[in-house]
Write an enzyme that holds these catalytic residues in place. Sequence first.
Site, PDB file in Angstrom:
ATOM      1  N   ASP A  59      40.996  57.825  46.172  1.00  0.00           N
ATOM      2  CA  ASP A  59      40.598  58.458  45.052  1.00  0.00           C
ATOM      3  C   ASP A  59      41.521  58.136  43.781  1.00  0.00           C
ATOM      4  OD1 ASP A  59      39.886  60.592  42.966  1.00  0.00           O
ATOM      5  OD2 ASP A  59      39.746  62.122  44.461  1.00  0.00           O
ATOM      6  N   THR A 123      32.998  53.199  27.070  1.00  0.00           N
ATOM      7  CA  THR A 123      31.716  52.945  26.522  1.00  0.00           C
ATOM      8  C   THR A 123      31.561  53.106  25.198  1.00  0.00           C
ATOM      9  OG1 THR A 123      29.647  53.916  27.038  1.00  0.00           O
ATOM     10  CG2 THR A 123      31.559  55.427  27.281  1.00  0.00           C
ATOM     11  N   ASP A 124      30.235  52.883  24.633  1.00  0.00           N
ATOM     12  CA  ASP A 124      29.873  53.085  23.133  1.00  0.00           C
ATOM     13  C   ASP A 124      29.567  54.556  23.161  1.00  0.00           C
ATOM     14  OD1 ASP A 124      27.478  52.838  24.518  1.00  0.00           O
ATOM     15  OD2 ASP A 124      26.788  51.352  23.197  1.00  0.00           O
ATOM     16  N   GLU A 125      29.301  55.120  23.977  1.00  0.00           N
ATOM     17  CA  GLU A 125      28.684  56.450  24.154  1.00  0.00           C
ATOM     18  C   GLU A 125      29.511  57.588  23.447  1.00  0.00           C
ATOM     19  OE1 GLU A 125      26.388  57.813  27.499  1.00  0.00           O
ATOM     20  OE2 GLU A 125      25.323  55.916  27.716  1.00  0.00           O
ATOM     21  N   TYR A 149      29.115  63.143  30.343  1.00  0.00           N
ATOM     22  CA  TYR A 149      29.440  62.062  30.524  1.00  0.00           C
ATOM     23  C   TYR A 149      30.529  61.313  29.541  1.00  0.00           C
ATOM     24  CZ  TYR A 149      29.738  56.831  30.895  1.00  0.00           C
ATOM     25  OH  TYR A 149      30.202  55.521  30.906  1.00  0.00           O
ATOM     26  N   LYS A 153      34.346  60.491  28.993  1.00  0.00           N
ATOM     27  CA  LYS A 153      34.964  59.208  28.560  1.00  0.00           C
ATOM     28  C   LYS A 153      35.892  59.317  27.496  1.00  0.00           C
ATOM     29  CE  LYS A 153      34.545  55.704  30.557  1.00  0.00           C
ATOM     30  NZ  LYS A 153      35.074  54.962  31.732  1.00  0.00           N
ATOM     31  N   ASP A 271      11.738  63.988  28.576  1.00  0.00           N
ATOM     32  CA  ASP A 271      12.775  63.238  28.170  1.00  0.00           C
ATOM     33  C   ASP A 271      14.101  63.726  28.664  1.00  0.00           C
ATOM     34  OD1 ASP A 271      14.039  61.426  26.343  1.00  0.00           O
ATOM     35  OD2 ASP A 271      13.532  62.534  24.284  1.00  0.00           O
TER      36      ASP A 271
HETATM   37  P1  NAD Z   1      29.302  52.386  38.851  1.00  0.00           P
HETATM   38  O1  NAD Z   1      28.936  54.001  38.615  1.00  0.00           O
HETATM   39  O2  NAD Z   1      28.446  51.364  39.033  1.00  0.00           O
HETATM   40  O3  NAD Z   1      30.649  52.057  39.743  1.00  0.00           O
HETATM   41  C1  NAD Z   1      31.958  53.233  39.587  1.00  0.00           C
HETATM   42  C2  NAD Z   1      32.619  52.875  40.695  1.00  0.00           C
HETATM   43  O4  NAD Z   1      33.806  53.773  40.700  1.00  0.00           O
HETATM   44  C3  NAD Z   1      32.164  52.902  41.936  1.00  0.00           C
HETATM   45  O5  NAD Z   1      32.101  52.005  42.800  1.00  0.00           O
HETATM   46  C4  NAD Z   1      32.743  54.348  42.653  1.00  0.00           C
HETATM   47  O6  NAD Z   1      32.682  54.351  44.088  1.00  0.00           O
HETATM   48  C5  NAD Z   1      34.189  54.374  41.770  1.00  0.00           C
HETATM   49  N1  NAD Z   1      34.825  55.753  41.695  1.00  0.00           N
HETATM   50  C6  NAD Z   1      34.011  56.906  41.332  1.00  0.00           C
HETATM   51  N2  NAD Z   1      34.932  57.788  41.301  1.00  0.00           N
HETATM   52  C7  NAD Z   1      36.165  57.342  41.972  1.00  0.00           C
HETATM   53  C8  NAD Z   1      37.358  57.791  42.144  1.00  0.00           C
HETATM   54  N3  NAD Z   1      37.681  59.321  42.097  1.00  0.00           N
HETATM   55  N4  NAD Z   1      38.453  57.245  42.722  1.00  0.00           N
HETATM   56  C9  NAD Z   1      38.300  55.778  43.022  1.00  0.00           C
HETATM   57  N5  NAD Z   1      36.798  55.384  42.540  1.00  0.00           N
HETATM   58  C10 NAD Z   1      36.085  56.108  42.173  1.00  0.00           C
HETATM   59  O7  NAD Z   1      29.668  52.208  37.142  1.00  0.00           O
HETATM   60  P2  NAD Z   1      29.781  50.954  36.257  1.00  0.00           P
HETATM   61  O8  NAD Z   1      28.212  51.097  35.730  1.00  0.00           O
HETATM   62  O9  NAD Z   1      30.261  49.715  37.021  1.00  0.00           O
HETATM   63  O10 NAD Z   1      30.878  51.334  35.034  1.00  0.00           O
HETATM   64  C11 NAD Z   1      32.040  51.068  35.329  1.00  0.00           C
HETATM   65  C12 NAD Z   1      33.056  51.240  33.946  1.00  0.00           C
HETATM   66  O11 NAD Z   1      32.305  50.908  32.819  1.00  0.00           O
HETATM   67  C13 NAD Z   1      32.708  53.064  34.098  1.00  0.00           C
HETATM   68  O12 NAD Z   1      34.045  53.480  33.306  1.00  0.00           O
HETATM   69  C14 NAD Z   1      31.869  53.011  32.903  1.00  0.00           C
HETATM   70  O13 NAD Z   1      32.125  54.315  32.166  1.00  0.00           O
HETATM   71  C15 NAD Z   1      32.022  51.969  32.180  1.00  0.00           C
HETATM   72  N6  NAD Z   1      30.835  51.337  31.058  1.00  0.00           N
HETATM   73  C16 NAD Z   1      29.795  51.179  31.757  1.00  0.00           C
HETATM   74  C17 NAD Z   1      28.869  50.358  31.308  1.00  0.00           C
HETATM   75  C18 NAD Z   1      27.308  50.311  31.907  1.00  0.00           C
HETATM   76  O14 NAD Z   1      26.452  49.764  31.137  1.00  0.00           O
HETATM   77  N7  NAD Z   1      27.304  50.567  33.090  1.00  0.00           N
HETATM   78  C19 NAD Z   1      28.867  50.052  29.739  1.00  0.00           C
HETATM   79  C20 NAD Z   1      30.157  50.299  29.056  1.00  0.00           C
HETATM   80  C21 NAD Z   1      31.278  51.174  29.816  1.00  0.00           C
HETATM   81  O1  DAU Z   2      25.877  52.606  26.471  1.00  0.00           O
HETATM   82  C1  DAU Z   2      26.941  52.319  27.812  1.00  0.00           C
HETATM   83  C2  DAU Z   2      26.311  53.187  28.782  1.00  0.00           C
HETATM   84  O2  DAU Z   2      25.170  52.552  29.368  1.00  0.00           O
HETATM   85  C3  DAU Z   2      27.435  53.420  29.825  1.00  0.00           C
HETATM   86  O3  DAU Z   2      28.484  54.077  29.598  1.00  0.00           O
HETATM   87  C4  DAU Z   2      26.765  54.130  31.311  1.00  0.00           C
HETATM   88  O4  DAU Z   2      27.699  54.232  32.130  1.00  0.00           O
HETATM   89  C5  DAU Z   2      25.563  53.524  31.457  1.00  0.00           C
HETATM   90  O5  DAU Z   2      24.951  54.307  32.618  1.00  0.00           O
HETATM   91  C6  DAU Z   2      24.759  53.353  30.290  1.00  0.00           C
HETATM   92  O6  DAU Z   2      23.927  54.647  29.842  1.00  0.00           O
HETATM   93  P1  DAU Z   2      22.560  54.696  29.475  1.00  0.00           P
HETATM   94  O7  DAU Z   2      22.239  56.408  29.462  1.00  0.00           O
HETATM   95  O8  DAU Z   2      22.227  54.241  28.222  1.00  0.00           O
HETATM   96  O9  DAU Z   2      21.703  54.123  30.878  1.00  0.00           O
HETATM   97  P2  DAU Z   2      20.633  54.333  31.396  1.00  0.00           P
HETATM   98  O10 DAU Z   2      20.205  53.057  32.293  1.00  0.00           O
HETATM   99  O11 DAU Z   2      20.674  55.450  32.341  1.00  0.00           O
HETATM  100  O12 DAU Z   2      19.221  54.573  30.385  1.00  0.00           O
HETATM  101  C7  DAU Z   2      19.072  53.611  29.376  1.00  0.00           C
HETATM  102  C8  DAU Z   2      18.063  54.261  28.590  1.00  0.00           C
HETATM  103  O13 DAU Z   2      16.867  54.394  29.243  1.00  0.00           O
HETATM  104  C9  DAU Z   2      18.131  55.626  28.009  1.00  0.00           C
HETATM  105  O14 DAU Z   2      17.867  55.579  26.820  1.00  0.00           O
HETATM  106  C10 DAU Z   2      17.190  56.368  28.925  1.00  0.00           C
HETATM  107  C11 DAU Z   2      16.086  55.575  29.444  1.00  0.00           C
HETATM  108  N1  DAU Z   2      15.769  55.710  30.758  1.00  0.00           N
HETATM  109  C12 DAU Z   2      16.622  55.658  31.654  1.00  0.00           C
HETATM  110  C13 DAU Z   2      16.283  55.819  33.299  1.00  0.00           C
HETATM  111  C14 DAU Z   2      17.252  56.022  34.274  1.00  0.00           C
HETATM  112  C15 DAU Z   2      14.505  56.012  30.905  1.00  0.00           C
HETATM  113  O15 DAU Z   2      13.608  55.982  29.961  1.00  0.00           O
HETATM  114  N2  DAU Z   2      13.765  56.268  32.186  1.00  0.00           N
HETATM  115  C16 DAU Z   2      14.744  56.113  33.205  1.00  0.00           C
HETATM  116  O16 DAU Z   2      14.463  56.367  34.556  1.00  0.00           O
END
Ligand code: NAD
Ligand code: DAU
Length: 335
Positions: A59, A123-125, A149, A153, A271
């Site tokens: 962790d 993240t951009d969020e 979330y 972040k 939604d």
């Molecule tokens: P993910 O959920 O796929 O992976 C997260 C990983 O972190 C997992 O392997 C999990 O086991 C590990 N983890 C969680 N809690 C932990 C802890 N307490 N200690 C050690 N490990 C832990 O996430 P992702 O989509 O690969 O995102 C990775 C990073 O990028 C995140 O910080 C996320 O905010 C950021 N990010 C994601 C996106 C996206 O579109 N997925 C976009 C922009 C930024």
């Molecule tokens: O913008 C970066 C972020 O993108 C990261 O920081 C997050 O970790 C990553 O999960 C992602 O967040 P979103 O909420 O944008 O991703 P998600 O895939 O969950 O959803 C994308 C869009 O699709 C969002 O507008 C919600 C919609 N959606 C999502 C799911 C899972 C649906 O309409 N149906 C669905 O079942």
Amino acid sequence: MKLLVTGGAGFIGSNFVHYIAKKYPDYQITNLDLLTYAGNLENLKALEGNPNYKFVKGDIADKDLVNDLAKDVDVIVHFAAESHVDRSILDSSAFIHTNVVGTHNLLEAAKNNGNKRFHHVSTDEVFGSLGPNDPAFNENTPYDPRSPYSASKASSDHLVRAYYHTYGLPVTISNCSNNYGPYHFPEKLIPLFVTNLIEDKKVPLYGDGMNIRDWLYVEDHCQAIDLIIHGGRIGETYCVGGASEKTNKEITYKILELMGKDEGSIEFVKDRPGHDKRYAIDFSKIKNELGWEPSVSFEEGLQKTIEWFKNNEAWWKNIKNGDYKNYYAKQYGEK
Ligand code: NAD
Ligand code: DAU
């Protein structure tokens, strides 16, 4: 170079570990991951036995463990997080633990071990939600997180900046838009829809499907982080995006077309509460300073991604049926 990668068993982290191991075979990578529901060691199978790669299950909020690991590294690249917005709406406790407390713990370890170089993946969020005609987010956009979330972040980003200003910790931050590609956990829009369609199931589109995200192929994100850790200016934030804004409906229709399905597969569902309307990224800073821009178009990336999911059915079926959780026990002999 010795890297400590956190969250390297997740989606982007595992793509990054593969990217670095291939590009810099002499780099030593330690991957610290708790293997939550989102962590999957099957993502890293190809690296088993590589003498320059080590996995540590743990962790990021564990003080002693993280302090020990930070002693012997040059750079910490911090991906570990709770990442799914819908889960944060149901229960945000784990988001505070990992994204806030865990990040703070890593920063402390970096500071207490000689101010180690620290890259924070964000993240951009954190910037909130845009209207249809608003300019894209950039590094000066005020923070306005709107889900548990994104609030967690944003909080971690503020801590990273505070450690730079207060202790001179050599940090950089990247704020990236939506990634997609191999190893994407099938709870997120693109992998959920693609795998549901392979299984002949419906795809749940939230609300009217008109929310907009900006999409980036995951390997391009890895390249951006590579450039930042090697050449980014200390103390700076870099916005990373795909120049590819799409409504969820557009994505859904594109996936349906590429997979030979029709709109009968769409199920409009309730939604997401507080659903951010639009994200868009102005990535001119990283383009001008480090020469980065996306190299994979959305069309090409989506096709490659669909192919990957078609060719790796066992990977996502193991996730959907829960078997992936046994992989660690099999490999490391632990229950
Ligand atoms: P993910 O959920 O796929 O992976 C997260 C990983 O972190 C997992 O392997 C999990 O086991 C590990 N983890 C969680 N809690 C932990 C802890 N307490 N200690 C050690 N490990 C832990 O996430 P992702 O989509 O690969 O995102 C990775 C990073 O990028 C995140 O910080 C996320 O905010 C950021 N990010 C994601 C996106 C996206 O579109 N997925 C976009 C922009 C930024
Ligand atoms: O913008 C970066 C972020 O993108 C990261 O920081 C997050 O970790 C990553 O999960 C992602 O967040 P979103 O909420 O944008 O991703 P998600 O895939 O969950 O959803 C994308 C869009 O699709 C969002 O507008 C919600 C919609 N959606 C999502 C799911 C899972 C649906 O309409 N149906 C669905 O079942």
